[in-house]
Scaffold this motif. Structure first.
Motif, PDB file in Angstrom:
ATOM      1  N   PRO A 103       5.148 -25.470   1.829  1.00  0.00           N
ATOM      2  CA  PRO A 103       5.639 -26.826   2.069  1.00  0.00           C
ATOM      3  C   PRO A 103       7.110 -26.919   1.641  1.00  0.00           C
ATOM      4  N   GLU A 104       7.975 -27.089   2.625  1.00  0.00           N
ATOM      5  CA  GLU A 104       9.420 -27.168   2.378  1.00  0.00           C
ATOM      6  C   GLU A 104       9.929 -25.867   1.763  1.00  0.00           C
ATOM      7  N   GLU A 105      10.647 -25.947   0.631  1.00  0.00           N
ATOM      8  CA  GLU A 105      11.293 -24.749   0.092  1.00  0.00           C
ATOM      9  C   GLU A 105      10.426 -23.965  -0.897  1.00  0.00           C
ATOM     10  N   TRP A 106       9.230 -24.426  -1.169  1.00  0.00           N
ATOM     11  CA  TRP A 106       8.330 -23.705  -2.076  1.00  0.00           C
ATOM     12  C   TRP A 106       7.245 -23.011  -1.270  1.00  0.00           C
ATOM     13  N   ALA A 107       6.827 -21.845  -1.726  1.00  0.00           N
ATOM     14  CA  ALA A 107       5.766 -21.110  -1.041  1.00  0.00           C
ATOM     15  C   ALA A 107       4.854 -20.467  -2.084  1.00  0.00           C
ATOM     16  N   ARG A 108       3.595 -20.295  -1.692  1.00  0.00           N
ATOM     17  CA  ARG A 108       2.656 -19.597  -2.565  1.00  0.00           C
ATOM     18  C   ARG A 108       1.796 -18.671  -1.718  1.00  0.00           C
ATOM     19  N   PHE A 109       1.308 -17.618  -2.362  1.00  0.00           N
ATOM     20  CA  PHE A 109       0.450 -16.661  -1.667  1.00  0.00           C
ATOM     21  C   PHE A 109      -0.374 -15.898  -2.691  1.00  0.00           C
ATOM     22  N   GLY A 110      -1.544 -15.463  -2.265  1.00  0.00           N
ATOM     23  CA  GLY A 110      -2.407 -14.642  -3.111  1.00  0.00           C
ATOM     24  C   GLY A 110      -2.084 -13.173  -2.920  1.00  0.00           C
ATOM     25  N   TRP A 111      -2.369 -12.382  -3.953  1.00  0.00           N
ATOM     26  CA  TRP A 111      -2.066 -10.961  -3.896  1.00  0.00           C
ATOM     27  C   TRP A 111      -3.099 -10.135  -4.648  1.00  0.00           C
ATOM     28  N   ARG A 112      -3.045  -8.825  -4.374  1.00  0.00           N
ATOM     29  CA  ARG A 112      -3.898  -7.864  -5.070  1.00  0.00           C
ATOM     30  C   ARG A 112      -3.040  -6.651  -5.422  1.00  0.00           C
ATOM     31  N   PHE A 113      -3.243  -6.148  -6.626  1.00  0.00           N
ATOM     32  CA  PHE A 113      -2.593  -4.930  -7.092  1.00  0.00           C
ATOM     33  C   PHE A 113      -3.693  -3.911  -7.275  1.00  0.00           C
ATOM     34  N   GLU A 114      -3.589  -2.774  -6.569  1.00  0.00           N
ATOM     35  CA  GLU A 114      -4.664  -1.786  -6.635  1.00  0.00           C
ATOM     36  C   GLU A 114      -4.123  -0.405  -6.964  1.00  0.00           C
ATOM     37  N   GLY A 115      -4.986   0.383  -7.578  1.00  0.00           N
ATOM     38  CA  GLY A 115      -4.627   1.746  -7.942  1.00  0.00           C
ATOM     39  C   GLY A 115      -4.618   2.667  -6.736  1.00  0.00           C
ATOM     40  N   GLY A 116      -4.228   3.899  -6.958  1.00  0.00           N
ATOM     41  CA  GLY A 116      -4.173   4.885  -5.891  1.00  0.00           C
ATOM     42  C   GLY A 116      -5.512   5.146  -5.226  1.00  0.00           C
ATOM     43  N   GLY A 144      -7.583   2.767  -4.511  1.00  0.00           N
ATOM     44  CA  GLY A 144      -7.952   1.548  -3.793  1.00  0.00           C
ATOM     45  C   GLY A 144      -8.711   0.530  -4.619  1.00  0.00           C
ATOM     46  N   VAL A 145      -8.981   0.845  -5.878  1.00  0.00           N
ATOM     47  CA  VAL A 145      -9.709  -0.081  -6.744  1.00  0.00           C
ATOM     48  C   VAL A 145      -8.748  -1.172  -7.230  1.00  0.00           C
ATOM     49  N   PRO A 146      -9.135  -2.452  -7.040  1.00  0.00           N
ATOM     50  CA  PRO A 146      -8.261  -3.527  -7.516  1.00  0.00           C
ATOM     51  C   PRO A 146      -8.080  -3.483  -9.033  1.00  0.00           C
ATOM     52  N   LEU A 147      -6.823  -3.571  -9.472  1.00  0.00           N
ATOM     53  CA  LEU A 147      -6.510  -3.602 -10.896  1.00  0.00           C
ATOM     54  C   LEU A 147      -6.265  -5.034 -11.366  1.00  0.00           C
ATOM     55  N   LEU A 148      -5.715  -5.852 -10.485  1.00  0.00           N
ATOM     56  CA  LEU A 148      -5.362  -7.218 -10.839  1.00  0.00           C
ATOM     57  C   LEU A 148      -5.151  -8.015  -9.567  1.00  0.00           C
ATOM     58  N   THR A 149      -5.545  -9.284  -9.601  1.00  0.00           N
ATOM     59  CA  THR A 149      -5.275 -10.195  -8.497  1.00  0.00           C
ATOM     60  C   THR A 149      -4.566 -11.415  -9.055  1.00  0.00           C
ATOM     61  N   GLY A 150      -3.980 -12.192  -8.188  1.00  0.00           N
ATOM     62  CA  GLY A 150      -3.313 -13.397  -8.645  1.00  0.00           C
ATOM     63  C   GLY A 150      -2.657 -14.157  -7.518  1.00  0.00           C
ATOM     64  N   MET A 151      -1.722 -15.004  -7.901  1.00  0.00           N
ATOM     65  CA  MET A 151      -0.991 -15.834  -6.959  1.00  0.00           C
ATOM     66  C   MET A 151       0.452 -15.923  -7.425  1.00  0.00           C
ATOM     67  N   ALA A 175      -2.298   4.289 -13.106  1.00  0.00           N
ATOM     68  CA  ALA A 175      -3.292   4.424 -12.039  1.00  0.00           C
ATOM     69  C   ALA A 175      -2.629   4.717 -10.692  1.00  0.00           C
ATOM     70  N   GLY A 176      -1.333   4.973 -10.703  1.00  0.00           N
ATOM     71  CA  GLY A 176      -0.535   5.137  -9.484  1.00  0.00           C
ATOM     72  C   GLY A 176      -0.913   6.356  -8.663  1.00  0.00           C
ATOM     73  N   PRO A 177      -0.391   6.400  -7.463  1.00  0.00           N
ATOM     74  CA  PRO A 177       0.529   5.414  -6.921  1.00  0.00           C
ATOM     75  C   PRO A 177      -0.217   4.130  -6.560  1.00  0.00           C
ATOM     76  N   CYS A 178       0.291   3.016  -7.039  1.00  0.00           N
ATOM     77  CA  CYS A 178      -0.353   1.729  -6.836  1.00  0.00           C
ATOM     78  C   CYS A 178       0.214   1.032  -5.605  1.00  0.00           C
ATOM     79  N   ARG A 179      -0.516   0.039  -5.144  1.00  0.00           N
ATOM     80  CA  ARG A 179      -0.116  -0.727  -3.961  1.00  0.00           C
ATOM     81  C   ARG A 179      -0.316  -2.203  -4.247  1.00  0.00           C
ATOM     82  N   PHE A 180       0.643  -3.005  -3.795  1.00  0.00           N
ATOM     83  CA  PHE A 180       0.624  -4.461  -3.922  1.00  0.00           C
ATOM     84  C   PHE A 180       0.466  -5.007  -2.515  1.00  0.00           C
ATOM     85  N   SER A 181      -0.489  -5.939  -2.318  1.00  0.00           N
ATOM     86  CA  SER A 181      -0.680  -6.500  -0.980  1.00  0.00           C
ATOM     87  C   SER A 181      -0.914  -8.005  -1.059  1.00  0.00           C
TER      88      SER A 181
END
Length: 121
Positions: free
Chosen positions: A77-90, A92-99, A63-69
């Motif tokens: 907290p301290e040395e661990w970090a978490r964040f949400g993300w989205r992977f989308e096709g060229g 702009g349609v989201p293909l997958l989301t996660g953390m 579906a490329g060129p794809c973009r991760f955001s």
């Protein structure tokens, strides 16, 4: 304390960079040489293994060129970090989301990445 947002944003920039040399340089800035990557296709070890994953799975997606955001702030907290993300096709349609959950070294690099893809039911 390390600013988790900065190193995570460099890593995301690397994911989205199509030029191999520039991507390698960004991964050197954001990941340790022996980073452990727990991704959707299993465990990989080393910066080169992460780069191969990006090249094959992310950049090589049909579906490329794809973009991760990043879709959330970085909770670090301290040395661990978490964040949400989205992977989308060229288109702009989201293909997958996660953390992702990452471990940060004292010098400000990521030495572990755990990918949680999809929604939790």
């Amino acid at each position: 304390m390390v600013d988790g947002s900065s190193v995570i944003d460099v890593f995301i920039e690397a994911i989205n960079t199509r030029e191999a040399g520039a991507r390698t340089a960004l991964l050197r800035r954001s990941l340790t040489a022996d980073v452990v990557f727990w991704g959707p296709l299993g465990r990989r070890v080393g910066r080169q293994a992460v780069e191969d994953f990006i090249t094959e799975v992310v950049q090589g997606h049909p579906a490329g060129p794809c973009r991760f955001s990043r879709t959330t702030g970085v909770d670090a907290p301290e040395e661990w970090a978490r964040f949400g993300w989205r992977f989308e096709g060229g288109d702009g349609v989201p293909l997958l989301t996660g953390m992702d959950v990452v471990h940060l070294t004292p010098r400000g690099a990521i030495d572990q990445i755990v990918v949680f893809a999809g929604t939790l039911n």
